[in-house]
Design a protein around this motif. Sequence first.
Motif, mmCIF file in Angstrom:
data_model
loop_
_atom_site.group_PDB
_atom_site.id
_atom_site.type_symbol
_atom_site.label_atom_id
_atom_site.label_comp_id
_atom_site.label_asym_id
_atom_site.label_seq_id
_atom_site.Cartn_x
_atom_site.Cartn_y
_atom_site.Cartn_z
ATOM 1 N N ASN A 87 158.453 -38.148 71.319
ATOM 2 C CA ASN A 87 159.587 -37.210 71.521
ATOM 3 C C ASN A 87 159.956 -36.665 70.053
ATOM 4 O OD1 ASN A 87 160.186 -37.761 74.189
ATOM 5 N ND2 ASN A 87 160.842 -39.789 73.604
ATOM 6 N N GLU A 88 159.488 -37.122 68.944
ATOM 7 C CA GLU A 88 159.799 -36.512 67.844
ATOM 8 C C GLU A 88 158.526 -36.446 66.823
ATOM 9 O OE1 GLU A 88 162.741 -38.911 65.649
ATOM 10 O OE2 GLU A 88 163.766 -39.288 67.360
ATOM 11 N N ARG A 122 156.470 -30.187 64.357
ATOM 12 C CA ARG A 122 156.024 -28.926 65.184
ATOM 13 C C ARG A 122 155.593 -27.720 64.504
ATOM 14 N NH1 ARG A 122 158.970 -27.947 70.990
ATOM 15 N NH2 ARG A 122 157.507 -29.838 71.342
ATOM 16 N N GLN A 139 149.032 -30.499 73.925
ATOM 17 C CA GLN A 139 150.113 -30.342 72.975
ATOM 18 C C GLN A 139 149.947 -28.797 72.344
ATOM 19 O OE1 GLN A 139 148.971 -34.508 72.325
ATOM 20 N NE2 GLN A 139 151.114 -34.590 71.330
ATOM 21 N N SER A 143 152.288 -29.672 68.882
ATOM 22 C CA SER A 143 153.203 -30.592 68.466
ATOM 23 C C SER A 143 152.497 -31.970 68.055
ATOM 24 C CB SER A 143 154.046 -31.008 69.642
ATOM 25 O OG SER A 143 155.013 -29.850 70.222
ATOM 26 N N PHE A 180 161.633 -32.896 68.945
ATOM 27 C CA PHE A 180 160.888 -31.792 69.343
ATOM 28 C C PHE A 180 161.879 -30.953 70.189
ATOM 29 C CE2 PHE A 180 156.866 -34.396 69.416
ATOM 30 C CZ PHE A 180 156.248 -33.892 68.409
ATOM 31 N N SER A 227 163.404 -28.458 67.911
ATOM 32 C CA SER A 227 162.507 -27.732 66.962
ATOM 33 C C SER A 227 162.365 -26.197 67.314
ATOM 34 C CB SER A 227 161.188 -28.316 66.974
ATOM 35 O OG SER A 227 161.135 -29.606 66.423
ATOM 36 N N ASP A 228 162.297 -25.892 68.551
ATOM 37 C CA ASP A 228 162.039 -24.495 69.105
ATOM 38 C C ASP A 228 163.067 -23.475 68.751
ATOM 39 O OD1 ASP A 228 159.680 -25.277 70.201
ATOM 40 O OD2 ASP A 228 160.574 -25.309 72.222
#
Length: 777
Positions: free
Chosen positions: A176-177, A180, A220, A231, A284, A287-288
């Motif tokens: 989950n982290e 990225r 990924q 990622s 994540f 991050s986007d």
Amino acid sequence: MEILSQPVCFDDKNALLSVFPSSETLLHFIRNDRDVAEKALPEFIRFAWERGFIAAKTEKAFTDFIEKEAGKVVAASLPEGFSFNDLIDRISENQSVNSFIESELRPIAREFHLPEVQASMISRLRQNFNPNTRGKLNLMRVLAFWIGGNRSYWGWNYHTLLQLKDTVIHEETDRNEGVRLAFQMEIRDDILGQGTIEWLKNELYQSMKELDIFYIDRKQILSSATTVFVSIPKMKGCAGDMTLYATALRNAVALAHQISVRWSLSEHSRPGTRLRIAMAAGAFADSDIILQAMMKAGMPEGDVIWMTPFVRMCANLAEIKIVFNDQPKEIRLYDGETLPVWGAGCLWSHIYYDFVPAVLKLLPADSESYETFRKTLYFGDAKNNRTVAFVHRHVQNTMLILEIAKSCLARGMFHEADYFMSVILANKPFHVVARTLRMIVRLNIALAQPDFSVALISFREAVNEGRFIIEHCRVEDEEVFCELGQIHFCIAKRLYNILRKDKRETVRIAREGTGAEAVSEPITDADRTDTLYENSRKTLRKQVMEHLKKAQECFENGRTISPSGMGNRSLHWSFRIRALQRVLATDSQAFGFIQEPGKTVLTDRFDIFRQTAKEMFSVLGWAKNIPENGSEYSETEESELFNHIFRVFGMYDNAVLLKTYSVNIKYATTILLFDFTPKLTALQLELMLSWLKQARNDARKLNSSELGIHTIVTCFSQVQPIRCFLNRVSEAARIIEAENDNALKRDKGLGSESDRSFKFFLSNFSEEERIDYPFFG
């Protein structure tokens, strides 16, 4: 297509030994799969006999052959997290799996009367790797034979393949982290070349395989019309621990380095199309938005990568080697807030990031092509020199030109590397990485010169380069100080060996140093009298100690500028130089002239190394107290001490992806611990021997690689052929094995504390090895 670097006979032998890497694996095959072994073993024996590996076509001759030869082949461990899925992807390359089975694996099974290789069995193993049946084990034997015969430099045998990972989610990573990455194609005419995004995705996946990043799969790697996202999960651990991002960040930066250079050499790279790379770390899910804002903002020309402040902080803590701009750029987020974004124009790629295969293919791989390359290079003949053509096309691309220079350095093409540095410095005279690489080039040229007066020219140029960097460039990393410190160390080493072995040269150098006019006159036998030599020896002794003092100051400055207060390289050099200075100042015999050839090795007669280590351990906070003479650390103190040592060297090892340097780290760590560890135990010595074995196997694997790199980088930045490194590793293993035998006897109460006066560092300091360059095969 990969080029096999050994004759067919060797690969046939390696194929057999990959199936049976020990007599135990052969015996297990015979006892546990009798029906198959009854038919297959005679075929293996025939195969060995026809190729002259055994004199008689008998089971005993074959068994003797396995026992004798098994330990001589390259044996390497699997990359961390490497799964059966990864193996099949790597060996099948561009073929379909079914096609590979039919063309490569089934012929092997038929020749040796092994069970037919079924695609369904491979599919089941890809879903759940558990080779628990005789059929699956025989499939692993077929795979081992193919690898040994066709990819011997991988160093993986039957026993290695049984250690492959299952294709399950890796429990040690946080999905989950992490970090990225966004790779965006910026286009001016709104038309992106056909296949560009697919090329980018394929190059990313290929780079991951070559960098041994196997815990990231294709799932990924996501893409849109102009952007590819990757990622990379961080390690699991306590919330807020920034060190958990270290491996993910290193891999992210390594991928950015590979793709930025590969893009410049790609047919998809054309005017009007530009690659931009952005990097964010954390959850994540968050991050986007940040990455999209970074991509929307204009990236200044020359910046290769953009990173968030959190990425920059984590990278600095983990000693990930990046050169950031002096000021961030403010970008506006969607909610109206601003975010300072840090640009990175280049990386410390000379020892930290691995080679780009496409660059190596541009450079000469033998003496004949080298001569052609040199002639066309110095006359700027871009028509007949593709490397020159790419540099002319991308003259502002420092990342590409640095990679070309680094690759030249690895092949011992020192003057050619310097040429490419001049291209960068003509445009950016204060480029800290380019000037540091030039400093390393000058050092290597000096180390190759047999005549000290000639070597001194390059030594002085290297020192001047270092001084220029410190006085005029923005220095925010230990690397400059480490390289300059190593130059002073190498000058001290050269002078030390001259004054102990060559009276005539000692007198000449001393007279030159005084500026006496008589220096131009021949030095007669009368000049070599004891009195004159003694005065000259004192002069050189003073110079040796002055250079060591300057070296120590450089390494202390390197530790000071490091965010951790230790640095990757500065710390262990501080141990070495501090101890060496004290040995030379304390031991009255240290500067004595060598009367008997072969007795040149300096030793630690007064146990200075271990005392220095105890003092440093206390200063660093790794041990609370300094044990008094005759006493040792308690078991608890010793355990805590080694936890700190392994933590620091683990961080150093994590930062290095350049294979020609990483193999040396294992060797350098081994001899450092041997020299400074207060008390050597059998367990510690066994660990050191395992590191040396791994270093040897990694070096052999590198030496037989199709990349054509046959050198390693020593701990003082000297580029040497791998054969020299293998000789040092073998000698170190011999010495440590003898010490280990003694330690095992002590554990049984049969021996006493061994003499600890021998130190690898002192041995290396009092001996020299000069090698001609360039290096090809």
